[in-house]
Design a protein around this motif. Structure first.
Motif, mmCIF file in Angstrom:
data_model
loop_
_atom_site.group_PDB
_atom_site.id
_atom_site.type_symbol
_atom_site.label_atom_id
_atom_site.label_comp_id
_atom_site.label_asym_id
_atom_site.label_seq_id
_atom_site.Cartn_x
_atom_site.Cartn_y
_atom_site.Cartn_z
ATOM 1 N N TYR A 42 41.136 35.367 44.933
ATOM 2 C CA TYR A 42 39.974 36.193 44.868
ATOM 3 C C TYR A 42 39.461 36.554 43.187
ATOM 4 N N GLU A 74 37.547 33.175 42.049
ATOM 5 C CA GLU A 74 36.184 33.380 42.647
ATOM 6 C C GLU A 74 35.293 34.321 42.121
ATOM 7 N N LYS A 75 35.849 35.450 41.766
ATOM 8 C CA LYS A 75 35.194 36.709 41.172
ATOM 9 C C LYS A 75 35.922 37.104 39.797
#
Length: 136
Positions: free
Chosen positions: A37, A40-41
């Protein structure tokens, strides 16, 4: 990983408590999911991570729901209850030790500072020639 996300993972780790191999595997998978996660961010805050994955308590509940039967959930509940009982017993034991030390110190201070009064009975002792049985 950022410092704030490490705090989140530590909270999850405390909830899981690593009581077995399956728990370690689950925690490892969970860390991989969080790292994915964050890949991705990368600028995600702890609040965003917590919104996406849930609170540490929710993470534990989700893990326990995926396990077969109620045995694992009962194991966690027993461990939690046992830890509370052991903490309470430790607190009581420490309180007893503190009280005993306080009594010992107080008694030593009273004795060493001359406040200890030993009662000395006055009277004439019987002569050495008579036996105590005959006197009474």
């Amino acid at each position: 990983m950022s410092h704030t996300v490490d705090g989140y993972l530590n909270k999850v780790k405390k909830e899981v408590k690593h009581s077995g191999d399956q728990d370690l595997k689950y925690y490892g998978f969970f860390v991989q999911e969080v790292e994915g996660y964050l890949a991705e961010k990368p600028k995600a805050t702890m609040q965003e991570v917590e919104e996406y994955f849930g609170t540490p308590k929710n993470v534990l509940d989700d893990y326990l729901e995926t396990q077969q039967g109620k045995a694992l959930r009962n194991k966690f509940l027993r461990c939690k209850k046992l830890s509370y009982v052991l903490r309470a017993a430790l607190v009581v034991l420490l309180a007893i030790i503190a009280i005993l030390i306080a009594v010992r110190v107080t008694d030593g201070l009273i004795f060493s500072h001359g406040q200890y009064n030993r009662v000395v009975y006055e009277g004439t002792p019987p002569p050495d020639t008579e036996s105590y049985v005959e006197i009474y």
